[in-house]
Design a protein around this motif. Structure first.
Motif, short mmCIF file in Angstrom:
data_model
loop_
_atom_site.label_atom_id
_atom_site.label_comp_id
_atom_site.label_asym_id
_atom_site.label_seq_id
_atom_site.Cartn_x
_atom_site.Cartn_y
_atom_site.Cartn_z
N PHE A 34 0.43 -1.52 -0.27
CA PHE A 34 -0.21 -0.35 0.20
C PHE A 34 0.77 1.47 0.32
N TYR A 36 1.00 5.55 0.84
CA TYR A 36 -0.27 6.35 1.81
C TYR A 36 1.12 7.76 1.45
N GLN A 38 1.19 11.49 3.12
CA GLN A 38 1.01 11.95 4.67
C GLN A 38 1.05 13.68 4.63
N GLN A 42 -1.26 15.44 9.81
CA GLN A 42 -2.45 14.79 9.47
C GLN A 42 -2.20 13.30 9.41
N SER A 43 -3.31 12.97 8.77
CA SER A 43 -3.19 11.37 8.53
C SER A 43 -2.83 10.85 7.53
N LEU A 44 -2.53 9.79 7.65
CA LEU A 44 -2.64 9.01 6.59
C LEU A 44 -3.46 8.94 5.75
N LEU A 46 -4.47 6.93 2.12
CA LEU A 46 -4.70 5.90 1.57
C LEU A 46 -4.40 6.01 0.09
N GLU A 59 -7.04 5.13 -5.09
CA GLU A 59 -8.74 4.99 -4.46
C GLU A 59 -8.60 6.66 -4.84
N PHE A 91 4.85 13.60 2.51
CA PHE A 91 5.86 12.71 3.06
C PHE A 91 5.12 10.78 2.51
N ILE A 93 4.25 7.37 2.58
CA ILE A 93 4.84 6.16 3.50
C ILE A 93 4.04 4.92 2.47
N LEU A 97 1.56 -6.14 3.15
CA LEU A 97 1.27 -6.98 3.87
C LEU A 97 1.46 -8.13 3.92
N LEU A 102 -1.03 -8.63 8.86
CA LEU A 102 -1.11 -7.42 8.66
C LEU A 102 0.04 -6.20 8.01
N GLN A 103 -0.33 -5.38 7.74
CA GLN A 103 0.47 -4.13 7.31
C GLN A 103 2.05 -4.18 7.91
N PHE A 105 5.31 -0.79 7.93
CA PHE A 105 5.00 -0.07 7.20
C PHE A 105 6.70 0.09 7.08
N GLY A 106 6.76 1.17 6.14
CA GLY A 106 8.35 1.61 5.70
C GLY A 106 8.55 2.96 6.69
N TYR B 36 -2.09 1.92 16.18
CA TYR B 36 -0.58 2.05 16.14
C TYR B 36 0.02 3.24 16.45
N ARG B 43 9.27 4.76 11.99
CA ARG B 43 8.08 4.66 11.67
C ARG B 43 7.17 4.06 12.55
N LEU B 44 5.21 4.54 11.65
CA LEU B 44 4.05 3.65 12.17
C LEU B 44 4.28 2.64 12.26
N TYR B 86 -2.53 6.99 16.28
CA TYR B 86 -3.39 6.80 15.44
C TYR B 86 -4.48 5.69 15.01
N VAL B 98 -6.80 0.06 5.19
CA VAL B 98 -6.86 0.26 5.94
C VAL B 98 -6.44 2.13 6.30
N PHE B 100 -7.64 4.67 8.62
CA PHE B 100 -6.62 5.67 9.65
C PHE B 100 -7.93 6.15 10.17
N GLY B 101 -7.74 6.98 11.33
CA GLY B 101 -8.84 8.17 12.11
C GLY B 101 -6.77 9.39 11.64
N THR B 102 -7.40 10.64 12.45
CA THR B 102 -6.79 11.72 12.37
C THR B 102 -5.37 12.05 13.58
N GLY B 103 -5.48 10.75 14.28
CA GLY B 103 -4.30 11.17 15.23
C GLY B 103 -4.81 11.84 16.32
#
Lengths: 114, 110
Positions: A34, A36, A38, A42-44, A46, A59, A91, A93, A97, A102-103, A105-106, B36, B43-44, B86, B98, B100-103
């Motif tokens: 995946f 993303y 960011q 703010q949030s990630l 997709l 998306e 940013f 990311i 999977l 689960l996923q 992340f890098g 998360y 990293r996350l 998150y 997935v 995500f919420g805004t954190g």
């Protein structure tokens, strides 16, 4: 285990150039990865789902001709930002999977377009 | 449509005080819920998932289907808990995207 490497971690380039970001699963095979984006504080969000051997699923609102995704092997997916402009600065990311799990992340890539 | 809401952008608590990070979700079906954490310049990483029902670093979260919530709790905050948290949601099974919420930024004051 389950390490995902993303390269480069930071890139600065001129407006109009294309930038390629790599996402590798180092110790497992990932059919699905995946991408993303960011924005600061703010949030990630997709952008797309990358499937090995087939076209990525984007998306809504993400330009597939702008953000080219290639998933040519089970351990590598690439995101190419074509003809980058300052508004593409962000940013990015990736995650891979782990099959049946689960996923992972890098570390992310900070892209700055001048 | 699946949606995750974290109402607080910033939560500041004193060391030793209880912590509750709020998360509400919207999903038609049976979701999987996650928390998360992203420490500064790292990293996350997955903190916990609801189906595991485990406690990680003293944090717990219970899925409340009636209230569609998955709040993250810890009885006594520690300075090293300061980070971005998150809440996230996906469908059951593999290969699900997935959301995500805004954190929420947790700041633990010494």
């Amino acid at each position: 285990g389950a390490v995902v490497s993303q390269h480069p971690s930071w890139v600065i380039c001129k407006s109009g150039t294309s930038v390629k970001i790599e996402c590798r699963s180092l110790d497992f095979q990932a059919t699905t990865m995946f991408w993303y984006r960011q924005f600061p504080k703010q949030s990630l969000m997709l952008m797309a789902t990358s499937n090995e051997g087939s076209k990525a699923t984007y998306e809504q609102g993400v330009e597939k001709d702008k953000f080219l995704i290639n998933h040519a092997s089970l351990t590598l997916s690439t995101l190419t930002v074509t003809s980058a402009h300052p508004e593409d600065s962000s940013f990015y990311i990736c995650s891979a999977l782990l099959p049946g799990s689960l996923q992972h992340f890098g570390d992310g890539t900070r892209l700055s377009i001048l | 449509a699946q949606r995750v809401t974290q109402p607080e952008k910033l939560l500041s608590v004193f060391k030793g005080a209880p912590v509750e990070l709020k998360c509400n979700y919207s999903y038609s079906g049976s979701p999987e819920l996650f928390w998360y954490v992203q420490y500064s310049r790292q990293r996350l990483q997955l903190l916990l998932r609801h189906i595991s029902r485990e406690s990680i670093k003293g944090f717990t979260a219970d899925l409340n289907k009636g209230e569609t919530s998955f709040h993250l709790k810890k009885p006594f905050a520690q300075e090293e808990d300061s980070a971005m948290y998150y809440c996230a949601l996906s469908g059951r099974g593999g290969y699900q995207k997935v959301t995500f919420g805004t954190g929420t930024k947790l700041q633990v004051i010494p």
